[in-house]
Scaffold this motif. Sequence first.
Motif, PDB file in Angstrom:
ATOM      1  N   PHE A   1     -10.326 -12.587   5.905  1.00  0.00           N
ATOM      2  CA  PHE A   1     -10.099 -11.921   4.574  1.00  0.00           C
ATOM      3  C   PHE A   1      -8.306 -12.200   4.052  1.00  0.00           C
ATOM      4  N   GLU A   2      -8.243 -12.610   2.400  1.00  0.00           N
ATOM      5  CA  GLU A   2      -6.918 -12.701   1.740  1.00  0.00           C
ATOM      6  C   GLU A   2      -7.208 -11.608   1.256  1.00  0.00           C
ATOM      7  N   LEU A   3      -6.520 -10.986   1.503  1.00  0.00           N
ATOM      8  CA  LEU A   3      -7.102  -9.591   0.468  1.00  0.00           C
ATOM      9  C   LEU A   3      -5.589  -9.381   0.140  1.00  0.00           C
ATOM     10  N   THR A   4      -6.017  -8.711  -1.375  1.00  0.00           N
ATOM     11  CA  THR A   4      -4.778  -8.844  -2.441  1.00  0.00           C
ATOM     12  C   THR A   4      -4.452  -7.607  -3.152  1.00  0.00           C
ATOM     13  N   LEU A   5      -3.846  -6.630  -1.897  1.00  0.00           N
ATOM     14  CA  LEU A   5      -3.621  -5.416  -2.525  1.00  0.00           C
ATOM     15  C   LEU A   5      -3.489  -5.104  -4.290  1.00  0.00           C
ATOM     16  N   PRO A   6      -3.763  -4.175  -4.682  1.00  0.00           N
ATOM     17  CA  PRO A   6      -4.088  -3.201  -5.457  1.00  0.00           C
ATOM     18  C   PRO A   6      -2.093  -2.342  -5.581  1.00  0.00           C
ATOM     19  N   PHE A   7      -1.194  -1.972  -6.388  1.00  0.00           N
ATOM     20  CA  PHE A   7      -0.392  -1.766  -6.327  1.00  0.00           C
ATOM     21  C   PHE A   7      -0.445  -0.056  -5.884  1.00  0.00           C
ATOM     22  N   ASP A   8      -1.696   0.842  -6.186  1.00  0.00           N
ATOM     23  CA  ASP A   8      -1.501   2.173  -6.158  1.00  0.00           C
ATOM     24  C   ASP A   8      -2.759   2.105  -5.286  1.00  0.00           C
ATOM     25  N   ALA A   9      -2.354   0.742  -3.709  1.00  0.00           N
ATOM     26  CA  ALA A   9      -3.814   0.914  -2.450  1.00  0.00           C
ATOM     27  C   ALA A   9      -1.983   1.207  -1.335  1.00  0.00           C
ATOM     28  N   GLY A  10      -2.007   2.200  -1.063  1.00  0.00           N
ATOM     29  CA  GLY A  10      -1.332   2.492  -0.018  1.00  0.00           C
ATOM     30  C   GLY A  10      -1.695   3.126   0.828  1.00  0.00           C
ATOM     31  N   ASN A  11      -2.729   3.917   0.149  1.00  0.00           N
ATOM     32  CA  ASN A  11      -3.567   4.327   1.623  1.00  0.00           C
ATOM     33  C   ASN A  11      -4.273   3.505   2.686  1.00  0.00           C
ATOM     34  N   LEU A  12      -4.843   2.867   1.804  1.00  0.00           N
ATOM     35  CA  LEU A  12      -5.840   1.447   2.108  1.00  0.00           C
ATOM     36  C   LEU A  12      -5.016   1.174   3.228  1.00  0.00           C
ATOM     37  N   LYS A  13      -3.237   0.205   2.958  1.00  0.00           N
ATOM     38  CA  LYS A  13      -3.102  -0.425   3.474  1.00  0.00           C
ATOM     39  C   LYS A  13      -2.704   0.006   4.873  1.00  0.00           C
ATOM     40  N   ASN A  14      -2.299   2.059   4.239  1.00  0.00           N
ATOM     41  CA  ASN A  14      -1.481   2.336   5.482  1.00  0.00           C
ATOM     42  C   ASN A  14      -3.345   2.151   6.806  1.00  0.00           C
ATOM     43  N   GLU A  15      -4.415   2.164   5.904  1.00  0.00           N
ATOM     44  CA  GLU A  15      -4.998   1.920   6.916  1.00  0.00           C
ATOM     45  C   GLU A  15      -5.676   1.073   7.921  1.00  0.00           C
ATOM     46  N   LEU A  16      -5.329  -0.119   7.429  1.00  0.00           N
ATOM     47  CA  LEU A  16      -5.164  -1.408   7.868  1.00  0.00           C
ATOM     48  C   LEU A  16      -4.756  -1.726   9.282  1.00  0.00           C
ATOM     49  N   TYR A  17      -3.133  -1.554   8.600  1.00  0.00           N
ATOM     50  CA  TYR A  17      -2.126  -1.363   9.926  1.00  0.00           C
ATOM     51  C   TYR A  17      -2.384  -0.400  11.018  1.00  0.00           C
TER      52      TYR A  17
END
Length: 484
Positions: A368-384
């Motif tokens: 998937f090519e996911l374009t992260l919203p600016f306020d999606a910090g928690n989602l980014k941390n979970e993906l990493y």
Amino acid sequence: MDYFGRHEGGERAILVHLEIRQITDPNDLEEFKLLVDSAGAQQLAVVTGSKQKPDAKYFIGSGKAQEIADQVKALEADIVIFNHSLTPSQERNLETLLQCRVLDRTGLILDIFAQRARTYEGKLQVELAQLNHLATRLVRGWTHLERQKGGIGLRGPGETQLETDRRLLQIRVSQLKARLDKVKQTRAQGRAKRQKSDVLTVSLVGYTNAGKSSLFNRLTNENIYAADQLFATLDPTLRRLDWQGVGRVVVVDTVGFVRHLPHELVESFHATLEETLEADLLLHVIDSASADMHEQIKAVKAVLAEINSDVPVLNVYNKIDLTGEPAHINYREPGIPSRVYVSAKADLGMSMLTTAVQQLLTGKLNTFELTLPFDAGNLKNELYRLDVVEQESYAESGHEVLTLRLPSDKLQQLLGQSDINPFEVLPAEQAELITPKLEAFEQELKQDAEQALLAELEGLDLSSEEAEFDKKFESIDEQESDLN
């Protein structure tokens, strides 16, 4: 008085192994010695021989039986262990002749399991298997306890001691099965939770002493007991880990298999073996340094067939540090591995095992090519944290773009938790992968429900309801003014 009493067991053992020409798949003598060592017995002597077919009375013939009796007396042995399954009558006849305890292969394996069981479930399963085995040994075991006879006050309960034993044994078996059913329900609930949270399950199966526990420790950084002996661990162990490129995975270490595994053991341990039935992938750990490797593979496949397992299997050839085989992957067809060569003890080929697991799960993984919203910090941390991010870049708008490799259901769950619309952060064709697809009849039902809801809303006289609310508030205001 025709009395038959069982002799006490002990550690000083004489081993008996016969080559029976009618048996096309004989038991292995070296494996038998390892089983005896695992049981903690002291090997005094090994009696071998060959016969065309088993003897009905002693299994080994009267001459060989007398030879063993002489050795029992000379060596002061406590027990004679056979590398074969004996009938109840053969076991009883041998004990009468040898004047010591006689144990067959099934009883030996049950004894090892009884020593190694640690968990509540393991102890229940072992006791159930022992009782199922003992039930066949009650035949004429207590012939001196017949129905009581005599005058008034001397009559017995009207049943023989054998019948009483059978009844009490059956009651205990029923109790154990009921308790195991509760354990089975608990396991089923745990599996349902894992499936609901889209957690993949990988089970380690294989012949006993193939190195399953060592591989389990290497993958999970655990320190469960592992030793160079048969059935070093008995109870299944589950651990959750974040496997690189796969995400969160539950790894299950199961009990080892053995050739000619007693049927009552397969029945009793079915609740444990169900972990293999519900797995997404089986890692069949194989001792590549064993001279009996092919026979051991055949034995494992036989048990898996008996429990009707059709889960995908990856063959893991372990102990290449002993064979000199280089770590590598063999492919059945492009992109689909069938074998991987590793050494859990020497930490060889672990990255290749990870690659093979990733490739086998590609049917469950998507890019998937996911374009992260600016306020999606928690989602980014979970993906990493799940280690599913393969690449990171930035779009012209300044948004961070992550290339992900994970199950579509898992991404759907993560986006739902963050309240993010898939079509706002993914290309349309990728968003459709994680959007539930409704069948035609389901779409019709959904439309009918929406239309019914609209009709209900249109039929409401909202103006009259608002007027009613206004009257209530006016009444409350009047009461407050009177109080003031």
